[in-house]
Write a protein that holds these residues in place. Sequence first.
Motif, PDB file in Angstrom:
ATOM      1  N   ARG A   1      66.363  44.498  25.436  1.00 24.73           N
ATOM      2  CA  ARG A   1      65.212  44.678  24.704  1.00 24.73           C
ATOM      3  C   ARG A   1      65.186  46.189  24.531  1.00 24.73           C
ATOM      4  O   ARG A   1      64.985  46.672  23.326  1.00 24.73           O
ATOM      5  CB  ARG A   1      64.070  44.091  25.549  1.00 24.73           C
ATOM      6  CG  ARG A   1      62.933  43.541  24.409  1.00 24.73           C
ATOM      7  CD  ARG A   1      61.601  43.092  25.186  1.00 24.73           C
ATOM      8  NE  ARG A   1      62.043  41.579  25.821  1.00 24.73           N
ATOM      9  CZ  ARG A   1      61.788  40.642  25.192  1.00 24.73           C
ATOM     10  NH1 ARG A   1      61.286  40.556  23.974  1.00 24.73           N
ATOM     11  NH2 ARG A   1      62.053  39.273  25.497  1.00 24.73           N
ATOM     12  N   ALA A   2      65.328  46.860  25.419  1.00 25.37           N
ATOM     13  CA  ALA A   2      65.328  48.294  25.561  1.00 25.37           C
ATOM     14  C   ALA A   2      66.340  48.846  24.639  1.00 25.37           C
ATOM     15  O   ALA A   2      66.133  49.912  23.843  1.00 25.37           O
ATOM     16  CB  ALA A   2      65.268  49.045  26.988  1.00 25.37           C
ATOM     17  N   HIS A   3      67.560  48.326  24.629  1.00 29.09           N
ATOM     18  CA  HIS A   3      68.665  48.682  24.089  1.00 29.09           C
ATOM     19  C   HIS A   3      68.623  48.533  22.576  1.00 29.09           C
ATOM     20  O   HIS A   3      68.731  49.364  21.618  1.00 29.09           O
ATOM     21  CB  HIS A   3      70.030  47.913  24.460  1.00 29.09           C
ATOM     22  CG  HIS A   3      71.028  48.370  23.993  1.00 29.09           C
ATOM     23  ND1 HIS A   3      72.124  48.984  24.664  1.00 29.09           N
ATOM     24  CD2 HIS A   3      71.684  48.194  22.643  1.00 29.09           C
ATOM     25  CE1 HIS A   3      73.115  49.363  23.896  1.00 29.09           C
ATOM     26  NE2 HIS A   3      73.010  48.600  22.779  1.00 29.09           N
ATOM     27  N   PHE A   4      67.798  47.352  22.045  1.00 31.43           N
ATOM     28  CA  PHE A   4      67.714  47.106  20.877  1.00 31.43           C
ATOM     29  C   PHE A   4      66.401  47.873  20.245  1.00 31.43           C
ATOM     30  O   PHE A   4      66.679  48.396  19.285  1.00 31.43           O
ATOM     31  CB  PHE A   4      67.147  45.548  20.923  1.00 31.43           C
ATOM     32  CG  PHE A   4      67.340  44.975  19.440  1.00 31.43           C
ATOM     33  CD1 PHE A   4      68.425  44.853  18.645  1.00 31.43           C
ATOM     34  CD2 PHE A   4      66.210  44.176  18.977  1.00 31.43           C
ATOM     35  CE1 PHE A   4      68.488  44.467  17.239  1.00 31.43           C
ATOM     36  CE2 PHE A   4      66.391  43.433  17.627  1.00 31.43           C
ATOM     37  CZ  PHE A   4      67.442  43.661  17.034  1.00 31.43           C
ATOM     38  N   GLU A   5      65.641  48.162  20.994  1.00 28.96           N
ATOM     39  CA  GLU A   5      64.493  49.179  20.422  1.00 28.96           C
ATOM     40  C   GLU A   5      65.178  50.429  20.364  1.00 28.96           C
ATOM     41  O   GLU A   5      64.825  51.212  19.414  1.00 28.96           O
ATOM     42  CB  GLU A   5      63.343  49.221  21.595  1.00 28.96           C
ATOM     43  CG  GLU A   5      62.648  48.076  21.737  1.00 28.96           C
ATOM     44  CD  GLU A   5      61.784  47.740  20.406  1.00 28.96           C
ATOM     45  OE1 GLU A   5      61.459  48.501  19.539  1.00 28.96           O
ATOM     46  OE2 GLU A   5      62.011  46.308  20.057  1.00 28.96           O
ATOM     47  N   GLY A   6      65.958  51.100  21.096  1.00 32.73           N
ATOM     48  CA  GLY A   6      66.507  52.197  21.056  1.00 32.73           C
ATOM     49  C   GLY A   6      67.316  52.167  19.689  1.00 32.73           C
ATOM     50  O   GLY A   6      67.479  53.268  18.976  1.00 32.73           O
ATOM     51  N   LEU A   7      68.071  51.376  19.388  1.00 25.29           N
ATOM     52  CA  LEU A   7      68.887  51.204  18.282  1.00 25.29           C
ATOM     53  C   LEU A   7      67.865  51.272  17.022  1.00 25.29           C
ATOM     54  O   LEU A   7      68.262  52.102  15.946  1.00 25.29           O
ATOM     55  CB  LEU A   7      69.612  49.774  18.228  1.00 25.29           C
ATOM     56  CG  LEU A   7      70.279  49.466  16.793  1.00 25.29           C
ATOM     57  CD1 LEU A   7      71.433  50.583  16.426  1.00 25.29           C
ATOM     58  CD2 LEU A   7      71.237  48.133  17.002  1.00 25.29           C
ATOM     59  N   LYS A   8      66.686  50.450  16.920  1.00 21.64           N
ATOM     60  CA  LYS A   8      66.014  50.337  15.984  1.00 21.64           C
ATOM     61  C   LYS A   8      65.375  51.589  15.449  1.00 21.64           C
ATOM     62  O   LYS A   8      65.247  52.294  14.560  1.00 21.64           O
ATOM     63  CB  LYS A   8      65.063  49.396  16.122  1.00 21.64           C
ATOM     64  CG  LYS A   8      65.418  47.961  15.863  1.00 21.64           C
ATOM     65  CD  LYS A   8      64.574  46.924  15.941  1.00 21.64           C
ATOM     66  CE  LYS A   8      63.892  46.640  17.172  1.00 21.64           C
ATOM     67  NZ  LYS A   8      62.797  45.640  17.156  1.00 21.64           N
ATOM     68  N   ALA A   9      65.087  52.523  16.759  1.00 21.94           N
ATOM     69  CA  ALA A   9      64.400  53.625  16.628  1.00 21.94           C
ATOM     70  C   ALA A   9      65.392  54.772  15.913  1.00 21.94           C
ATOM     71  O   ALA A   9      64.846  55.404  15.100  1.00 21.94           O
ATOM     72  CB  ALA A   9      64.018  54.251  18.082  1.00 21.94           C
ATOM     73  N   ARG A  10      66.466  54.699  16.214  1.00 29.75           N
ATOM     74  CA  ARG A  10      67.475  55.598  15.410  1.00 29.75           C
ATOM     75  C   ARG A  10      67.630  55.228  14.055  1.00 29.75           C
ATOM     76  O   ARG A  10      67.899  56.117  13.371  1.00 29.75           O
ATOM     77  CB  ARG A  10      69.046  55.693  16.171  1.00 29.75           C
ATOM     78  CG  ARG A  10      68.651  56.046  17.787  1.00 29.75           C
ATOM     79  CD  ARG A  10      70.040  55.861  18.657  1.00 29.75           C
ATOM     80  NE  ARG A  10      69.733  56.925  19.695  1.00 29.75           N
ATOM     81  CZ  ARG A  10      69.065  56.694  20.799  1.00 29.75           C
ATOM     82  NH1 ARG A  10      68.338  55.579  20.921  1.00 29.75           N
ATOM     83  NH2 ARG A  10      68.919  57.475  21.590  1.00 29.75           N
ATOM     84  N   LEU A  11      67.651  53.806  13.877  1.00 25.00           N
ATOM     85  CA  LEU A  11      68.092  53.644  12.526  1.00 25.00           C
ATOM     86  C   LEU A  11      66.749  54.065  11.687  1.00 25.00           C
ATOM     87  O   LEU A  11      66.958  54.458  10.537  1.00 25.00           O
ATOM     88  CB  LEU A  11      68.253  52.119  12.294  1.00 25.00           C
ATOM     89  CG  LEU A  11      69.287  51.549  12.971  1.00 25.00           C
ATOM     90  CD1 LEU A  11      69.548  49.965  12.705  1.00 25.00           C
ATOM     91  CD2 LEU A  11      70.803  52.278  12.177  1.00 25.00           C
TER      92      LEU A  11
END
Length: 428
Positions: free
Chosen positions: A235-245
């Motif tokens: 979940r944290a990994h996915f949030e990190g990806l979305k924040a960068r995009l």
Amino acid sequence: MSKTLQAIRGMNDILPEQTPVWRYLENTFAQLLDGYGYKEIRLPILEFTELFARGIGEGTDVVDKEMYTFLDRNEESLTLRPEGTAGCVRAVLEHGLTGGGQVQKLWYAGPMFRYEKPQKGRYRQFHQIGVEVFNQPGPDIDAELIVLTWRLWKKLGLADSVTLQLNSLGSSEARATYRDALVAYLRERFDQLDEDSQRRLTTNPLRILDSKNAQTQSLLADAPTLHDYLDEESRAHFEGLKARLDAVGIRYEINQKLVRGLDYYGRTVFEWVTDKLGAQGTVCAGGRYDGLVSQFGGKPTPGVGFAMGVERLVLLLETLELVPAELNSPAHAYLCAFGEPAELAALALAERLRDALPGLRLLVNAGGGSFKSQFKKADKSGASYALILGDDELANRVVGCKPLRTDGEQQNIAWNALAEHLAACMQA
Ligand code: HAM
């Protein structure tokens, strides 16, 4: 009468009129990858069958139905690669490229083979350009991969024609729990599933999520969703990806039904999709595969990558009329020579011109011919200028230079001034 020989169904010749756009695409992407520090790796087209069976996974369509597999003369089972990731992982392991946690950022290009039903955008021999990164576990590199494809779309003029679908498949444990929940839900509705999904319920249940069958899709509307089962780290990994995009302004659609057809994925998966090509609209796809290297016997090594379908991108560029006109530029000049002494001088002159003007596209007449026939060939070639070398020109060390696309008069140019004259013409 013997039957005319033909290419195998689904395996296409790429003809001279098509190769410039292929090269444009390949060169544009290679240059872009160079700018991000990715290095090219070249891999064999044939591998041991076991590599794909273990890597892509038994139970996937690719392994069960689509591989070109045969025994060689030594009775070893070999397979024409259906994709590039498994071979890349094998090579990286075999050469110790990821030892000691070394980061590798690699790309490859070439033909792949799948026994699929050919249709527009889907072939049995097709080409991918793929990228794989090893030993980078964070969402920052997932984001970089997406950012660099986005840069490619912008360079090619495709940014408004593709959309990004994004999902997280979570850890293998989370996926296994979710799989059980999904199977339990679907088992109760087994009779309402389409035949393919009934089969997949035992072989590869997550693939049911991207079934094209309308009734199956409506059943799935109330099914448990993957994201309810995601583990905290994923979940944290996915949030990190979305924040960068979000930070670079890349729009995405979260599609919880995006599971991909190859077994090695976990956490991030993504696809770039277009609605301009009909059914085969995925032009680029990939995701994270942190378990694959250890599955092949290596130390646990995070991996993430994607591959784009070159045929589909070429089709898209053609459909949207985005192939740059200059890719098919005709020659600058066509050199005509009459009689052997002039032919010999013409050849030497042509080579001197090529030395002086590296970007020159110069056609030298071959096969002799009258003035009329050579001039006709010069005109048909599309060249901007005909260069004429006959006995008189030879004696005076000049060539006649005749514009073929404008009304200008023919001028005699001294040999030693010709390169300069053509350089000016090339710029015009
Ligand atoms: P894939 O989704 O199987 O992934 O293929 C990637 C892309 O190759 C597709 O999105 C599509 O554009 C193109 N493609 C696939 N099959 C065909 C076909 N039969 N005809 C034309 N184009 C096709 C992979 O192959 C993974 N190895 C990608 C990857 C790399 N994941 C991580 N690293």
